[in-house]
Design an enzyme around this catalytic site. Structure first.
Site, PDB file in Angstrom:
ATOM      1  N   LYS A  46     -12.017  65.655 -21.956  1.00 11.63           N
ATOM      2  CA  LYS A  46     -11.382  65.600 -23.272  1.00 11.63           C
ATOM      3  C   LYS A  46     -11.686  66.829 -24.118  1.00 11.63           C
ATOM      4  CE  LYS A  46     -10.373  60.725 -23.423  1.00 11.63           C
ATOM      5  NZ  LYS A  46     -10.538  59.418 -24.083  1.00 11.63           N
TER       6      LYS A  46
ATOM      7  N   ARG B 233     -14.812  55.879 -16.917  1.00  9.71           N
ATOM      8  CA  ARG B 233     -13.445  56.243 -16.538  1.00  9.71           C
ATOM      9  C   ARG B 233     -13.392  57.758 -16.368  1.00  9.71           C
ATOM     10  NH1 ARG B 233      -8.554  57.698 -19.122  1.00  9.71           N
ATOM     11  NH2 ARG B 233      -6.691  56.689 -18.216  1.00  9.71           N
TER      12      ARG B 233
END
Length: 282
Positions: free
Chosen positions: A225, A260
């Site tokens: 991210k 995840r």
């Protein structure tokens, strides 16, 4: 602590579950449509299973900042062939998660063999998605997002990001249990990057232990991210694996149960090494 997802059961404490990401989209922030074709998505999913993924998270609509919504029919066209193929693997029991904001897509994916609904829009008030989870026996991921993918990064604000999301979790747990959704089927995800600044994401990672009070499995998705690039200077998404692993290890140390990730093999190895060290602490 028990987690039920369809016919699957996990008793915690146990080794951290690794959830591999399969984006059947042309515009994902991380892979640029590399798995848009269902055949390529299926091949990618098979590789993640070989690398040790215990869960596969299948998504047909990008939720990156400023992403354009996808029509329901198109999302179904993208994900259902992949879910059906994975669920029908000969002699194999594959735990499949459907990453969607649409109840109709969740219902179809459950019918096709998925056992987890990963609901990015868990702040919803319409109970249709909850009913699908309740009636199917699927696990339900309560993920926090401020705003929508189109608006979530437009100056997100919190009085206390950890406290505010904790209050959201408490409210959702109460509503879901009142609706009849078994608590043992609920997973919590603070939604790193979904309506959070870089500082908000860091505060959440630093404060994850405060979510232990809810006694539900905690899912963390920091993989690749943007805030990792902001902290480390790794501008290219492909350069963010070390930062992603650091987030995963910090999250598990603080009590996370599911990670995840796009990078299953590296993440699994890092987690197992960390767990091995922790097992020898006195």
């Amino acid at each position: 602590m028990l987690l039920r997802a369809g016919q699957f059961e996990f008793q915690f404490p146990r080794p951290t579950l690794v959830m591999g990401i399969v984006n059947v989209t042309p515009d994902s922030f991380s892979d640029g449509g590399q798995c848009f074709d269902p055949g390529l998505a299926l091949a990618h999913a098979e590789r993640l299973l070989e690398e040790g993924a215990e869960i596969l998270d299948i998504g047909g609509e990008s939720t990156r900042p400023n992403a354009t919504p996808v029509p329901e029919e198109e999302e179904l066209r993208r994900v259902l062939p992949v879910v059906r193929s994975l669920a029908g693997r000969g002699g194999s029991r594959t735990l499949i998660s459907i990453d969607t904001m649409k109840p109709a897509v969740a219902r179809a994916a459950i019918d096709a063999g998925a056992s987890i609904i990963n609901d990015v829009e868990a702040r919803r008030t319409d109970p249709t998605m909850w009913q699908i989870a309740r009636d199917s026996g699927a696990a339900y991921v309560v993920m926090h997002m401020q705003g929508t993918p189109l608006t979530m990064q437009q100056q997100p604000e919190y009085a206390d990001v950890v406290g505010d999301i904790g209050a959201f979790f408490a409210d959702r747990l109460k509503r879901l249990e009142e609706f009849g959704l078994d608590r043992e089927r609920i997973i919590l995800d603070p939604g790193l990057g979904f309506g959070k600044t870089c500082d908000h994401n860091l505060e959440l990672l630093a404060g994850l232990e405060r979510f232990r009070t809810y006694r539900r499995p905690l899912l963390i998705g920091a993989s690749r991210k943007a805030f990792i690039g902001q902290v480390t200077g790794a501008k290219e998404i492909t350069e963010r694996l070390p930062g992603s692993l650091a987030c995963a290890l910090a999250a598990v140390e603080a009590g996370a149960h599911i990670i995840r990730t796009h990078d299953v093999a590296a993440t699994r190895q890092a987690l197992r090494m960390s767990e091995g060290i922790q097992s020898k602490r006195k």
